[in-house]
Structure formats: structure tokens, C-alpha cells
Design an enzyme around this catalytic site. Structure first.
Site, short mmCIF file in Angstrom:
data_model
loop_
_atom_site.label_atom_id
_atom_site.label_comp_id
_atom_site.label_asym_id
_atom_site.label_seq_id
_atom_site.Cartn_x
_atom_site.Cartn_y
_atom_site.Cartn_z
N THR A 28 6.81 7.53 -5.04
CA THR A 28 6.64 6.97 -6.39
C THR A 28 5.39 6.10 -6.43
O THR A 28 5.06 5.45 -5.44
CB THR A 28 7.88 6.11 -6.73
OG1 THR A 28 9.03 6.94 -6.70
CG2 THR A 28 7.76 5.47 -8.11
N GLY A 29 4.74 6.08 -7.60
CA GLY A 29 3.61 5.16 -7.77
C GLY A 29 2.38 5.87 -8.28
O GLY A 29 2.36 7.10 -8.44
N THR A 31 -0.52 6.32 -6.80
CA THR A 31 -1.16 7.21 -5.82
C THR A 31 -0.36 8.51 -5.73
O THR A 31 -0.93 9.60 -5.69
CB THR A 31 -1.25 6.52 -4.44
OG1 THR A 31 -1.72 5.18 -4.62
CG2 THR A 31 -2.20 7.27 -3.52
N ALA A 83 2.06 3.09 -0.51
CA ALA A 83 2.54 1.82 0.08
C ALA A 83 1.80 0.67 -0.60
O ALA A 83 0.70 0.85 -1.12
CB ALA A 83 2.27 1.80 1.58
N GLY A 96 6.65 -1.99 -4.79
CA GLY A 96 5.92 -2.53 -5.94
C GLY A 96 6.31 -1.83 -7.23
O GLY A 96 6.26 -2.41 -8.32
N GLU A 103 13.30 5.57 -2.16
CA GLU A 103 12.22 5.96 -1.24
C GLU A 103 12.73 5.95 0.20
O GLU A 103 12.44 6.86 0.99
CB GLU A 103 11.03 5.01 -1.40
CG GLU A 103 10.33 5.20 -2.74
CD GLU A 103 9.27 4.16 -3.04
OE1 GLU A 103 8.47 4.42 -3.96
OE2 GLU A 103 9.24 3.10 -2.41
N LYS A 121 -5.06 -1.23 1.05
CA LYS A 121 -3.66 -1.42 1.47
C LYS A 121 -3.52 -1.68 2.97
O LYS A 121 -2.44 -2.05 3.44
CB LYS A 121 -2.83 -0.19 1.10
CG LYS A 121 -2.92 0.27 -0.35
CD LYS A 121 -2.22 -0.69 -1.28
CE LYS A 121 -2.22 -0.27 -2.73
NZ LYS A 121 -1.41 0.86 -3.05
C1 5RP Z 1 6.98 2.15 -5.36
C2 5RP Z 1 6.18 2.05 -4.12
C3 5RP Z 1 4.77 2.53 -4.17
O1 5RP Z 1 4.60 3.49 -3.18
C4 5RP Z 1 3.85 1.37 -3.95
O2 5RP Z 1 4.15 0.37 -4.89
C5 5RP Z 1 2.38 1.80 -4.07
O3 5RP Z 1 2.12 2.15 -5.39
P1 5RP Z 1 0.68 2.52 -5.90
O4 5RP Z 1 0.35 3.86 -5.32
O5 5RP Z 1 0.82 2.55 -7.40
O6 5RP Z 1 -0.27 1.45 -5.44
O7 5RP Z 1 6.61 1.59 -3.09
O8 5RP Z 1 8.23 1.54 -5.22
#
Ligand code: 5RP
Length: 223
Positions: A28-29, A31, A83, A96, A103, A121
Site C-alpha cells: 500500500t502507498g 510507491t 516503507a 504511514g 501488510e 527512506k
Molecule cells: C502504508 C505503508 C507504506 O508502505 C509506507 O507508508 C510508504 O508509503 P509511500 O510509498 O507512500 O511513501 O506502510 O501503511
């Protein structure tokens, strides 16, 4: 190169880890959204996906990628997710996007965790990013006291003026001020506190590979 372009780059690079004819685990997210968009290019070569959130499920389905229930799959070859932080051993902070529990569940089914992230990151020590912890709402105050005793400062995450409610109907507390020097011990300890659903440290199930987006191209870290 913008952060968005770095994310696109690693989303595309992750395709090389997708096994043809199989079901892929999808995180999720922002990326991962780039990865899902890339996955659509090869959607006829895969069986489908197991998703870690309602948001990813919607995006996968909108692109015509079948989504399987995690209970119908006994093993996944690979799980691909972003992440909030990753250290040089593959331990991560995640959550986040508030999807940490699902996950961790999907990651547990997978043989291999491939993390996709832009270079911002990568950290030496986890903890600068506020640590997400999914909690049973009636335990929030007690858990915030537990984190205070560790030197942290915890707050219930809010959205639209209310406590955020996760896909699982629980709350998230975000903890600042921690330096997580032993991620395995920390995850093991906090996971046992009554009321903790999931702590956002992924150390017991760390990444085996990280595709890191940098202005000079994608770096592959193996742990
Ligand atoms: C969601 C997550 C995401 O993988 C993490 O927040 C990174 O998100 P992004 O790719 O938007 O920076 O753990 O629960």
C-alpha cells in the site's frame, strides 16, 4: 529527478521480481501505486494479486487485475511494498498509510519481501519517522503511557477531525522520539503489550531485497 519520478522508477523495476503465472502480494502507498500501474502492463502474465488494503484493492481492480482473498492462498512467491524507513539490514518502519496490519499478514504469506522506496527512506537507525502502531481503541491511553516510559511521545492519528479508523476498525497511534536500535527485540516486546494489534516495525519479517530509487538509477540492496 523528483521524488515522484524515483517512485515510478522503482515501481517499474519491481516487475522483474513478479513471477509469471503466479499471484503477487501487493502493499500500500504512493510507491506501490506506481508498482500497481506497472503491473497492469503485464496483467495477462499473472494470475492476480493479494492486496494489503482497500485502497490497493480498488486500484488493482480498476486496472483489471484480479484480487484474491488472503485466506484462499497458502503461499506467495513475492510481496512488494513500500516503507517509511528501511535500515541497512532490511528492517523497516511501515504504516504511514495505516495499512500495517494487513501488510504484515500478506508479508507473512510470502517467501520474499521486496521493498520499493526512494533513497530518502534509507536510514542508519529506525525511529525518526513517527512509528505507527495499530491499537484497540480502549487501550490507547495505556499504550501511550507505555511508549512514554520508553522515551517516546505518542498521539492518536486523526483524519477529518476524528480519530482515524483503519480498514480493520481500529485506531493508530504514532510515536515520535524513539531510536529503535534493536528492531527485532523492539517488535517482539511491543507486540506483546495488551491492546497492540500491530507495531509498525517490520524486523521479524524484514525485506530480503530493497529497490532504492536514486537520481543515478535504481540501486538493489540485498539483505
Ligand atoms: C502504508 C505503508 C507504506 O508502505 C509506507 O507508508 C510508504 O508509503 P509511500 O510509498 O507512500 O511513501 O506502510 O501503511
Amino acid at each position: 529527478m523528483t521524488q515522484d519520478e524515483l517512485k515510478t522508477q522503482v515501481g517499474l523495476a519491481a516487475l522483474q521480481y513478479v513471477v509469471k503465472g503466479e499471484i503477487v502480494g501487493v502493499g500500500t502507498g504512493s510507491t506501490v501505486n506506481k508498482f500497481i500501474d506497472a503491473l497492469a502492463i503485464i496483467k495477462n502474465d499473472i494470475k492476480g494479486a493479494v492486496s494489503s488494503s482497500e485502497a490497493s484493492t480498488q486500484r488493482l481492480k480498476a486496472l483489471g487485475i484480479p484480487v484474491f482473498d488472503s485466506n484462499s492462498v497458502s503461499e506467495l512467491g513475492v510481496y512488494i511494498d513500500g516503507a517509511d524507513e528501511i535500515d541497512h539490514a532490511g528492517h523497516m518502519v511501515k504504516g504511514g498509510g495505516a495499512a500495517l496490519t494487513r501488510e504484515k499478514i500478506v508479508a507473512a504469506i510470502a517467501k520474499r519481501f521486496v521493498c520499493i522506496a526512494d533513497e530518502s527512506k534509507l536510514v542508519n537507525v529506525l525511529g525518526a519517522f513517527p512509528l505507527p502502531v495499530e491499537v484497540i481503541p480502549m487501550a490507547s491511553a495505556q499504550l501511550m503511557r507505555e511508549f512514554a516510559a520508553l522515551g517516546g511521545n505518542a498521539m492518536v492519528r486523526r483524519k477529518d477531525g476524528e480519530s482515524l479508523v483503519t480498514d480493520n476498525g481500529q485506531h493508530i497511534i504514532d510515536v515520535t522520539g524513539l531510536q529503535i536500535k534493536d528492531p527485532v527485540a523492539f517488535e517482539t516486546r511491543v507486540s506483546q503489550w495488551p491492546g497492540v494489534v500491530t507495531v509498525g516495525v517490520f524486523a521479524l519479517q524484514k525485506a530480503q531485497v530493497c529497490l532504492l530509487g536514486t537520481p543515478s538509477g535504481v540501486k538493489t540492496l540485498e539483505f
